[in-house]
Design a protein around this motif. Sequence first.
Motif, mmCIF file in Angstrom:
data_model
loop_
_atom_site.group_PDB
_atom_site.id
_atom_site.type_symbol
_atom_site.label_atom_id
_atom_site.label_comp_id
_atom_site.label_asym_id
_atom_site.label_seq_id
_atom_site.Cartn_x
_atom_site.Cartn_y
_atom_site.Cartn_z
ATOM 1 N N LEU A 128 -48.930 -13.674 -24.794
ATOM 2 C CA LEU A 128 -47.466 -13.249 -24.555
ATOM 3 C C LEU A 128 -46.803 -11.954 -24.488
ATOM 4 O O LEU A 128 -46.706 -12.249 -23.447
ATOM 5 C CB LEU A 128 -47.104 -13.279 -25.778
ATOM 6 N N ASP A 129 -48.149 -11.500 -24.450
ATOM 7 C CA ASP A 129 -47.516 -9.717 -24.339
ATOM 8 C C ASP A 129 -48.493 -9.454 -22.471
ATOM 9 O O ASP A 129 -47.179 -8.527 -21.709
ATOM 10 C CB ASP A 129 -49.129 -9.160 -24.986
ATOM 11 N N TRP A 130 -48.784 -10.363 -21.949
ATOM 12 C CA TRP A 130 -49.125 -10.158 -20.630
ATOM 13 C C TRP A 130 -48.379 -10.685 -19.987
ATOM 14 O O TRP A 130 -47.242 -10.131 -18.783
ATOM 15 C CB TRP A 130 -50.673 -11.084 -19.988
ATOM 16 N N ALA A 131 -47.473 -11.405 -20.593
ATOM 17 C CA ALA A 131 -46.092 -12.845 -20.022
ATOM 18 C C ALA A 131 -44.984 -11.316 -19.695
ATOM 19 O O ALA A 131 -44.196 -11.443 -18.884
ATOM 20 C CB ALA A 131 -45.742 -13.426 -20.301
ATOM 21 N N GLY A 132 -45.196 -10.096 -21.490
ATOM 22 C CA GLY A 132 -43.612 -9.895 -20.799
ATOM 23 C C GLY A 132 -44.302 -8.632 -20.239
ATOM 24 O O GLY A 132 -43.189 -7.924 -19.377
ATOM 25 N N LEU A 133 -45.463 -8.407 -19.578
ATOM 26 C CA LEU A 133 -45.748 -6.625 -19.163
ATOM 27 C C LEU A 133 -45.187 -7.654 -17.369
ATOM 28 O O LEU A 133 -44.574 -6.461 -16.873
ATOM 29 C CB LEU A 133 -47.300 -6.307 -18.691
ATOM 30 N N ARG A 134 -45.364 -8.731 -17.266
ATOM 31 C CA ARG A 134 -45.111 -9.175 -15.567
ATOM 32 C C ARG A 134 -43.624 -9.164 -15.374
ATOM 33 O O ARG A 134 -42.656 -8.560 -14.961
ATOM 34 C CB ARG A 134 -45.822 -10.653 -15.625
ATOM 35 N N ALA A 135 -42.996 -9.696 -16.959
ATOM 36 C CA ALA A 135 -41.106 -9.938 -16.631
ATOM 37 C C ALA A 135 -40.775 -8.405 -16.321
ATOM 38 O O ALA A 135 -39.851 -7.968 -15.470
ATOM 39 C CB ALA A 135 -40.788 -10.347 -18.007
ATOM 40 N N GLY A 139 -38.677 -6.207 -13.049
ATOM 41 C CA GLY A 139 -37.496 -5.565 -13.696
ATOM 42 C C GLY A 139 -36.086 -6.542 -14.719
ATOM 43 O O GLY A 139 -35.343 -5.897 -14.376
ATOM 44 N N ARG A 140 -37.262 -7.625 -15.672
ATOM 45 C CA ARG A 140 -36.239 -8.453 -16.328
ATOM 46 C C ARG A 140 -36.567 -8.347 -17.708
ATOM 47 O O ARG A 140 -37.655 -8.069 -18.055
ATOM 48 C CB ARG A 140 -36.894 -9.746 -15.997
ATOM 49 N N PRO A 141 -35.772 -7.550 -17.918
ATOM 50 C CA PRO A 141 -35.409 -7.067 -19.184
ATOM 51 C C PRO A 141 -35.786 -7.612 -20.916
ATOM 52 O O PRO A 141 -35.794 -7.613 -22.016
ATOM 53 C CB PRO A 141 -33.915 -6.897 -20.123
ATOM 54 N N TYR A 142 -36.436 -9.650 -20.237
ATOM 55 C CA TYR A 142 -36.917 -10.108 -21.184
ATOM 56 C C TYR A 142 -37.402 -11.056 -21.149
ATOM 57 O O TYR A 142 -37.793 -11.815 -19.948
ATOM 58 C CB TYR A 142 -34.931 -11.291 -22.280
ATOM 59 N N LEU A 143 -37.978 -11.703 -22.161
ATOM 60 C CA LEU A 143 -39.339 -13.093 -21.947
ATOM 61 C C LEU A 143 -38.775 -14.264 -23.132
ATOM 62 O O LEU A 143 -38.465 -13.456 -24.371
ATOM 63 C CB LEU A 143 -40.770 -11.712 -21.964
#
Length: 240
Positions: A128-135, A139-143
Amino acid sequence: MPANTLDLVTELTLRRATPADLPGVLVLLARTAGWLNGLGVRQWPAAGFPAERIAPLVGEGVMYLLDAGEDAETVDGAARVPAATIAVDGHADAEFWTPRDRPGDALYVHKLAVHRAFSGQGLGEALLDWAGLRAAVQGRPYLRLDCAKDNARLQAYYRGAGFRHVRTVDLPHRASGALFERDACAVLSGWDRSEQGGPARPGQRRQERRVPLVPAPRGGHGTQQLRVLDITAHNELIEC
């Protein structure tokens, strides 16, 4: 290191799933679905997903897995079951996320599953942390994600991972409907910026970071340590 923890290390590699990985991915998802249904949670079909539901995610390059290499379980003599899976894409389920939610402001998590042999060791949180980093890099503010409406335990897990409950959409034909999101940049606040310059801004390439993201398990006799290889370091995974 605690005296009751064996000095063994299982190295996990985060990578995109390929068509050859599909049988093992289906096994993990089916086992996870069966486990959930055994707990009374109707998050996924009890028998798992048919190949035609998962193969497009692999083909689109949005299904990722944690590969345990030689330590991976094999089934039918060939298929390797991954330690964990996650799909991350820009697809906002239109039955849940409305135009007022600005669907393009987020990446969405699907098919997050952890092999029971690796459960309780932080792999879900790491992914989940990695996915948040991708977002954040995009330039996407949310996961965002959705989960079962009646699964208080899973909802508490996501709250513990930094997600906030947006609302619950109660549709009679959908078991899911509890909507959660967290700030994509939340993961950056805990990131060691001393490693080779820290995170990149959108559009910039970042140097590889070789600090393991998943710590050794906490206690437990005979527990193996886990080391995730460069889980946030592959620029081709983060920036594509």
